[in-house]
Design a protein around this motif. Structure first.
Motif, PDB file in Angstrom:
ATOM      1  N   SER A  83     134.866  -8.727  18.937  1.00  0.00           N
ATOM      2  CA  SER A  83     134.730  -9.394  20.226  1.00  0.00           C
ATOM      3  C   SER A  83     133.251  -9.634  20.529  1.00  0.00           C
ATOM      4  N   ARG A  84     132.887 -10.863  20.786  1.00  0.00           N
ATOM      5  CA  ARG A  84     131.520 -11.259  21.109  1.00  0.00           C
ATOM      6  C   ARG A  84     130.500 -10.751  20.082  1.00  0.00           C
ATOM      7  N   PRO A  85     130.645 -11.154  18.831  1.00  0.00           N
ATOM      8  CA  PRO A  85     129.724 -10.677  17.787  1.00  0.00           C
ATOM      9  C   PRO A  85     128.287 -11.111  18.050  1.00  0.00           C
ATOM     10  N   ARG A  86     127.356 -10.248  17.643  1.00  0.00           N
ATOM     11  CA  ARG A  86     125.928 -10.545  17.760  1.00  0.00           C
ATOM     12  C   ARG A  86     125.303 -10.832  16.408  1.00  0.00           C
ATOM     13  N   LEU A  87     125.975 -10.392  15.343  1.00  0.00           N
ATOM     14  CA  LEU A  87     125.458 -10.544  13.992  1.00  0.00           C
ATOM     15  C   LEU A  87     126.609 -10.897  13.070  1.00  0.00           C
ATOM     16  N   ILE A  88     126.407 -11.919  12.251  1.00  0.00           N
ATOM     17  CA  ILE A  88     127.406 -12.304  11.252  1.00  0.00           C
ATOM     18  C   ILE A  88     126.694 -12.433   9.917  1.00  0.00           C
ATOM     19  N   ALA A  89     127.202 -11.743   8.916  1.00  0.00           N
ATOM     20  CA  ALA A  89     126.677 -11.846   7.558  1.00  0.00           C
ATOM     21  C   ALA A  89     127.636 -12.709   6.747  1.00  0.00           C
ATOM     22  N   ILE A  90     127.075 -13.540   5.892  1.00  0.00           N
ATOM     23  CA  ILE A  90     127.871 -14.414   5.038  1.00  0.00           C
ATOM     24  C   ILE A  90     127.649 -13.976   3.600  1.00  0.00           C
ATOM     25  N   TYR A  91     128.747 -13.737   2.885  1.00  0.00           N
ATOM     26  CA  TYR A  91     128.690 -13.331   1.479  1.00  0.00           C
ATOM     27  C   TYR A  91     129.446 -14.344   0.639  1.00  0.00           C
ATOM     28  N   GLY A  92     128.926 -14.605  -0.560  1.00  0.00           N
ATOM     29  CA  GLY A  92     129.621 -15.493  -1.477  1.00  0.00           C
ATOM     30  C   GLY A  92     129.560 -16.932  -1.013  1.00  0.00           C
ATOM     31  N   GLY A  93     130.574 -17.684  -1.363  1.00  0.00           N
ATOM     32  CA  GLY A  93     130.631 -19.076  -0.958  1.00  0.00           C
ATOM     33  C   GLY A  93     129.771 -19.967  -1.825  1.00  0.00           C
ATOM     34  N   LYS A  94     129.788 -21.234  -1.471  1.00  0.00           N
ATOM     35  CA  LYS A  94     129.044 -22.235  -2.227  1.00  0.00           C
ATOM     36  C   LYS A  94     128.233 -23.089  -1.279  1.00  0.00           C
ATOM     37  N   LEU A  95     127.087 -23.527  -1.753  1.00  0.00           N
ATOM     38  CA  LEU A  95     126.220 -24.381  -0.953  1.00  0.00           C
ATOM     39  C   LEU A  95     126.945 -25.639  -0.490  1.00  0.00           C
ATOM     40  N   THR A  96     127.804 -26.182  -1.329  1.00  0.00           N
ATOM     41  CA  THR A  96     128.503 -27.418  -0.988  1.00  0.00           C
ATOM     42  C   THR A  96     129.510 -27.231   0.146  1.00  0.00           C
ATOM     43  N   ALA A  97     129.806 -26.001   0.498  1.00  0.00           N
ATOM     44  CA  ALA A  97     130.759 -25.737   1.578  1.00  0.00           C
ATOM     45  C   ALA A  97     130.044 -25.322   2.867  1.00  0.00           C
ATOM     46  N   TYR A  98     128.764 -25.695   2.998  1.00  0.00           N
ATOM     47  CA  TYR A  98     127.986 -25.214   4.140  1.00  0.00           C
ATOM     48  C   TYR A  98     128.540 -25.675   5.478  1.00  0.00           C
ATOM     49  N   ARG A  99     129.098 -26.880   5.555  1.00  0.00           N
ATOM     50  CA  ARG A  99     129.640 -27.346   6.841  1.00  0.00           C
ATOM     51  C   ARG A  99     130.839 -26.507   7.262  1.00  0.00           C
ATOM     52  N   ALA A 100     131.726 -26.236   6.331  1.00  0.00           N
ATOM     53  CA  ALA A 100     132.895 -25.411   6.641  1.00  0.00           C
ATOM     54  C   ALA A 100     132.468 -24.001   7.031  1.00  0.00           C
ATOM     55  N   ALA A 101     131.467 -23.450   6.338  1.00  0.00           N
ATOM     56  CA  ALA A 101     130.971 -22.109   6.660  1.00  0.00           C
ATOM     57  C   ALA A 101     130.345 -22.098   8.051  1.00  0.00           C
ATOM     58  N   ALA A 102     129.548 -23.112   8.367  1.00  0.00           N
ATOM     59  CA  ALA A 102     128.916 -23.187   9.690  1.00  0.00           C
ATOM     60  C   ALA A 102     129.965 -23.296  10.783  1.00  0.00           C
ATOM     61  N   ASP A 103     131.017 -24.063  10.533  1.00  0.00           N
ATOM     62  CA  ASP A 103     132.093 -24.211  11.512  1.00  0.00           C
ATOM     63  C   ASP A 103     132.780 -22.865  11.769  1.00  0.00           C
ATOM     64  N   LYS A 104     133.015 -22.094  10.704  1.00  0.00           N
ATOM     65  CA  LYS A 104     133.643 -20.777  10.863  1.00  0.00           C
ATOM     66  C   LYS A 104     132.734 -19.824  11.631  1.00  0.00           C
ATOM     67  N   VAL A 105     131.425 -19.869  11.359  1.00  0.00           N
ATOM     68  CA  VAL A 105     130.483 -19.022  12.088  1.00  0.00           C
ATOM     69  C   VAL A 105     130.511 -19.380  13.572  1.00  0.00           C
ATOM     70  N   LEU A 106     130.457 -20.661  13.883  1.00  0.00           N
ATOM     71  CA  LEU A 106     130.494 -21.079  15.292  1.00  0.00           C
ATOM     72  C   LEU A 106     131.776 -20.632  15.977  1.00  0.00           C
ATOM     73  N   ASN A 107     132.900 -20.725  15.281  1.00  0.00           N
ATOM     74  CA  ASN A 107     134.158 -20.254  15.870  1.00  0.00           C
ATOM     75  C   ASN A 107     134.126 -18.758  16.146  1.00  0.00           C
ATOM     76  N   LYS A 108     133.468 -17.989  15.267  1.00  0.00           N
ATOM     77  CA  LYS A 108     133.370 -16.538  15.474  1.00  0.00           C
ATOM     78  C   LYS A 108     132.454 -16.177  16.645  1.00  0.00           C
ATOM     79  N   ILE A 109     131.354 -16.933  16.829  1.00  0.00           N
ATOM     80  CA  ILE A 109     130.397 -16.571  17.873  1.00  0.00           C
ATOM     81  C   ILE A 109     130.593 -17.349  19.178  1.00  0.00           C
ATOM     82  N   ARG A 110     131.571 -18.257  19.189  1.00  0.00           N
ATOM     83  CA  ARG A 110     131.787 -19.086  20.381  1.00  0.00           C
ATOM     84  C   ARG A 110     131.884 -18.261  21.664  1.00  0.00           C
TER      85      ARG A 110
END
Length: 133
Positions: A83-110
């Motif tokens: 609930s109301r995260p202040r820090l999010i760490a991203i592990y793995g993934g691919k550079l080409t998926a940066y938009r999808a990753a950014a969208d997920k981060v925004l949904n988590k910190i909204r």
């Protein structure tokens, strides 16, 4: 893939144990990519001396008992609290998926951000090349 009037070719992967500031492509990786390019795209085949640039990077993979080459390449998001995260760490993934990753981060910190009307929907924005300076 087309890139600044050239062709970008990649990627390869191997386990790296050294100084992250000293990562560079291995000669065998470059040879492998040249052979693969020639096999699948004979009209784009090139020689080692035609390469104008090469780079390497690192990707942190989640810890696992699996061999590193068999670990998941999915992007994992870990937050300090649900609930109301202040820090999010991203592990793995691919550079080409940066938009999808950014969208997920925004949904988590909204819930931690003030309510604002979005200025753009990045899912619909086209990527356009920037002009060289």
């Amino acid at each position: 893939m087309p890139w600044k009037n050239y062709t970008m070719v990649g990627t390869t992967e191997h386990i790296y144990q050294g100084d992250p500031g000293k990562i560079e492509p291995l000669e065998e990786e470059i040879e492998y990519l040249l052979e693969t390019l020639a096999h699948y795209f004979p009209d784009k085949a090139c020689q080692r001396q035609q390469i104008v640039s090469a780079f390497a990077g690192s990707r942190v993979l989640p810890s696992s008992n699996e061999d590193a080459n068999k670990r998941s390449r999915e992007t994992l998001f870990v937050s300090d609290r649900e609930s109301r995260p202040r820090l999010i760490a991203i592990y793995g993934g691919k550079l080409t998926a940066y938009r999808a990753a950014a969208d997920k981060v925004l949904n988590k910190i909204r819930s931690s951000l003030p309510q604002k009307q979005p200025l753009a929907d990045t899912r619909k924005l086209r990527l356009t090349p920037t002009k060289e300076k």
